[in-house]
Design a protein around this motif. Structure first.
Motif, short mmCIF file in Angstrom:
data_model
loop_
_atom_site.label_atom_id
_atom_site.label_comp_id
_atom_site.label_asym_id
_atom_site.label_seq_id
_atom_site.Cartn_x
_atom_site.Cartn_y
_atom_site.Cartn_z
N PHE A 80 -28.96 -100.01 119.96
CA PHE A 80 -28.93 -99.63 121.37
C PHE A 80 -27.91 -98.51 121.56
O PHE A 80 -26.79 -98.58 121.04
CB PHE A 80 -28.56 -100.82 122.26
CG PHE A 80 -29.70 -101.76 122.51
CD1 PHE A 80 -30.50 -101.61 123.62
CD2 PHE A 80 -29.97 -102.79 121.62
CE1 PHE A 80 -31.56 -102.48 123.86
CE2 PHE A 80 -31.02 -103.65 121.84
CZ PHE A 80 -31.83 -103.50 122.96
N ASN A 81 -28.30 -97.49 122.31
CA ASN A 81 -27.42 -96.36 122.60
C ASN A 81 -26.91 -96.48 124.04
O ASN A 81 -27.70 -96.56 124.98
CB ASN A 81 -28.18 -95.05 122.42
CG ASN A 81 -27.32 -93.85 122.79
OD1 ASN A 81 -26.28 -93.62 122.20
ND2 ASN A 81 -27.77 -93.10 123.79
N TRP A 82 -25.58 -96.50 124.18
CA TRP A 82 -24.95 -96.53 125.51
C TRP A 82 -24.60 -95.11 125.93
O TRP A 82 -23.98 -94.37 125.16
CB TRP A 82 -23.68 -97.37 125.48
CG TRP A 82 -23.89 -98.84 125.35
CD1 TRP A 82 -24.47 -99.51 124.32
CD2 TRP A 82 -23.50 -99.84 126.30
NE1 TRP A 82 -24.47 -100.85 124.55
CE2 TRP A 82 -23.88 -101.10 125.77
CE3 TRP A 82 -22.86 -99.80 127.54
CZ2 TRP A 82 -23.64 -102.29 126.44
CZ3 TRP A 82 -22.62 -100.99 128.20
CH2 TRP A 82 -23.01 -102.22 127.65
N SER A 83 -24.95 -94.75 127.14
CA SER A 83 -24.57 -93.43 127.66
C SER A 83 -23.12 -93.44 128.09
O SER A 83 -22.47 -94.50 128.14
CB SER A 83 -25.45 -93.06 128.85
OG SER A 83 -25.07 -93.83 130.00
N ALA A 84 -22.59 -92.28 128.42
CA ALA A 84 -21.32 -92.22 129.14
C ALA A 84 -21.52 -92.78 130.54
O ALA A 84 -22.63 -92.77 131.08
CB ALA A 84 -20.82 -90.78 129.21
N GLY A 85 -20.45 -93.26 131.14
CA GLY A 85 -20.55 -93.81 132.48
C GLY A 85 -20.63 -92.71 133.54
O GLY A 85 -19.98 -91.68 133.42
N THR A 86 -21.44 -92.96 134.57
CA THR A 86 -21.53 -92.06 135.72
C THR A 86 -20.98 -92.78 136.93
O THR A 86 -21.46 -93.85 137.30
CB THR A 86 -22.99 -91.64 135.96
OG1 THR A 86 -23.48 -90.91 134.83
CG2 THR A 86 -23.10 -90.75 137.20
N TYR A 111 -22.06 -96.50 136.16
CA TYR A 111 -23.38 -96.84 135.66
C TYR A 111 -23.55 -96.31 134.23
O TYR A 111 -23.20 -95.17 133.93
CB TYR A 111 -24.47 -96.23 136.54
CG TYR A 111 -24.49 -96.76 137.96
CD1 TYR A 111 -25.28 -97.85 138.31
CD2 TYR A 111 -23.72 -96.16 138.96
CE1 TYR A 111 -25.31 -98.33 139.61
CE2 TYR A 111 -23.75 -96.63 140.26
CZ TYR A 111 -24.53 -97.72 140.59
OH TYR A 111 -24.56 -98.19 141.88
N PHE A 112 -24.12 -97.15 133.36
CA PHE A 112 -24.43 -96.78 131.99
C PHE A 112 -25.90 -97.04 131.71
O PHE A 112 -26.42 -98.10 132.09
CB PHE A 112 -23.61 -97.61 130.99
CG PHE A 112 -22.12 -97.48 131.12
CD1 PHE A 112 -21.41 -96.61 130.30
CD2 PHE A 112 -21.42 -98.25 132.04
CE1 PHE A 112 -20.04 -96.51 130.40
CE2 PHE A 112 -20.04 -98.14 132.15
CZ PHE A 112 -19.35 -97.27 131.33
N THR A 113 -26.58 -96.11 131.06
CA THR A 113 -27.90 -96.42 130.53
C THR A 113 -27.73 -97.02 129.15
O THR A 113 -26.88 -96.58 128.36
CB THR A 113 -28.81 -95.18 130.44
OG1 THR A 113 -28.21 -94.21 129.57
CG2 THR A 113 -29.02 -94.56 131.80
N VAL A 114 -28.50 -98.05 128.86
CA VAL A 114 -28.49 -98.72 127.56
C VAL A 114 -29.93 -98.70 127.05
O VAL A 114 -30.80 -99.38 127.60
CB VAL A 114 -27.96 -100.16 127.66
CG1 VAL A 114 -27.94 -100.84 126.30
CG2 VAL A 114 -26.56 -100.16 128.28
N ASN A 146 -34.95 -100.65 127.73
CA ASN A 146 -34.06 -99.73 128.43
C ASN A 146 -33.56 -100.39 129.71
O ASN A 146 -34.38 -100.88 130.50
CB ASN A 146 -34.78 -98.42 128.78
CG ASN A 146 -35.39 -97.74 127.58
OD1 ASN A 146 -34.68 -97.28 126.70
ND2 ASN A 146 -36.72 -97.68 127.53
N VAL A 147 -32.24 -100.44 129.92
CA VAL A 147 -31.67 -101.05 131.11
C VAL A 147 -30.53 -100.18 131.61
O VAL A 147 -30.11 -99.22 130.96
CB VAL A 147 -31.16 -102.49 130.84
CG1 VAL A 147 -32.29 -103.39 130.39
CG2 VAL A 147 -30.02 -102.47 129.83
N VAL A 179 -30.92 -89.74 132.18
CA VAL A 179 -29.65 -89.07 132.44
C VAL A 179 -29.29 -89.28 133.91
O VAL A 179 -30.06 -88.92 134.80
CB VAL A 179 -29.73 -87.57 132.11
CG1 VAL A 179 -28.38 -86.91 132.36
CG2 VAL A 179 -30.16 -87.35 130.67
N LEU A 180 -28.12 -89.88 134.15
CA LEU A 180 -27.70 -90.24 135.49
C LEU A 180 -26.90 -89.12 136.13
O LEU A 180 -26.17 -88.40 135.45
CB LEU A 180 -26.85 -91.51 135.45
CG LEU A 180 -27.54 -92.75 134.88
CD1 LEU A 180 -26.54 -93.88 134.70
CD2 LEU A 180 -28.69 -93.19 135.79
#
Length: 352
Positions: free
Chosen positions: A193-199, A206-209, A218-219, A247-248
């Motif tokens: 699972f890839n975690w995005s940087a937080g927005t 918020y993080f996309t996982v 995807n959550v 992308v948030l």
């Protein structure tokens, strides 16, 4: 105006100056230095600096680090100016992980150290400690930069180490790290699972996982920065028969997501979060095939009537929209590949 105190007049004028002019104004006299160093002045100046004309693009390659303005009439990058890192590095091995109000949270790849850095003022603060806090590992960790209701700038560091999750918060106010609890599904701890940087948006990070293969899970993970509670919400209902990238972006304190899907052709939809549910704002036609390296480096800008799909090299596509939901020029929060960022020029300090 004649009845206003001189202090108030000076405050109102100087809080509207560009960040670099404020820095020069500190040397005028002791009274101005004291005034411009107060947290009230920094907060008001920052709120007045977060405008489209004050945005800059910082780009890092193997040889240089440069800052470019965004030209509003053609929505492309302007001439670059070279930036010298104020901290030791090796061959520009600096990854940009998150940004907020002119501060960048960066990682020195050769030492794994985290830093807060204001590229406008050149001030920086090392976040690493002897007890192993403040060290970041790419593809395993996630970072989010935020400010709470007490105006304390903080860094949320999510660590994944051998199937164990640790969550830590750094406070600029007290200059220390502390552990906070986070219970989530065990599978999200996997490197699959890839975690995005937080927005940061509306008091929440918020993080996309996203699972790292086609058709995976995807959550979105949400962190309330004041209660320090986590929750999970669903991803927008996008097709899962290809690669998925969410992308948030914070648009006027409302969370939006550019959701890209596809394999040989890519489709991009823009969604907005209402409560815990995603509403589709608009879609673009399928984009012709592009290389995977370019696909992973895409970011987006939206301005009146146009949607720009960008890379670090410049504008890739321009998509005309039937609706004009935004009045200004808004970027996403980060470039994939961590080699660039869009930020605003402020005097916010990385340390107290």
């Amino acid at each position: 105006m004649a009845d206003l105190p001189t202090h108030t007049i000076v405050f109102e004028i100087l809080s509207r100056l560009p960040a670099k002019d404020v820095g020069r104004s500190k040397s005028v006299c002791k009274q101005w230095y004291a005034l411009l160093s107060t947290q009230d002045f920094v907060r008001i100046h920052c709120s007045r600096s977060v405008v489209s004309s004050n945005q800059r693009v910082l780009l890092i390659d193997d040889l240089t680090c440069s800052v470019r303005p965004i030209i509003s009439n053609n929505n492309d990058y302007g001439p670059s100016s070279i930036v010298t890192f104020p901290f030791h590095h090796q061959n520009n091995d600096v990854s940009i992980l998150s940004h907020l109000n002119g501060l960048l949270c960066v990682c020195l790849n050769h030492t794994y150290e985290l830093l807060l850095w204001n590229p406008t003022t050149t001030a920086f603060k090392r976040l690493s400690t002897p007890d192993s806090h403040g060290f970041y590992i790419n593809n395993l960790d996630a970072i989010g930069l935020y400010v709470d209701d007490d105006d304390d700038y903080k860094v949320l560091h999510i660590k994944r180490r051998s199937g164990v999750l640790g969550v830590y918060v750094y406070s600029r106010e007290v200059d220390s790290w502390r552990n906070i609890p986070f219970i989530t599904r065990q599978e999200y701890l996997s490197p699959h699972f890839n975690w995005s940087a937080g927005t940061f948006c509306g008091g929440t990070l918020y993080f996309t996982v996203c699972e790292c293969w086609i058709g995976g899970t995807n959550v979105v993970i949400c962190f309330d920065v004041n209660s320090e509670q986590f929750k999970e919400i669903s991803f927008p209902p996008v097709p899962s028969n290809g690669m998925v990238q969410g992308v948030l972006v914070n648009v006027k304190n409302v969370l939006h997501m550019f959701a890209s899907t596809g394999m040989f052709e890519m489709t991009i939809d823009l969604w907005t979060l209402q409560g815990d549910y995603w509403i589709k704002v608009l879609s673009c036609p399928p984009i012709p095939p592009i290389s995977l390296s370019l696909w992973c480096d895409i970011t987006h800008y939206v301005t009146n009537g146009n949607w720009f799909v960008m890379t670090k090299l410049g504008k890739l596509f321009t998509i005309e929209m039937d609706m004009k939901p935004f009045e200004c020029f808004y970027p996403v929060s980060w470039f994939r590949g961590f080699k660039g960022a869009v930020f605003v020029q402020t005097i916010v300090s990385p340390s107290i």
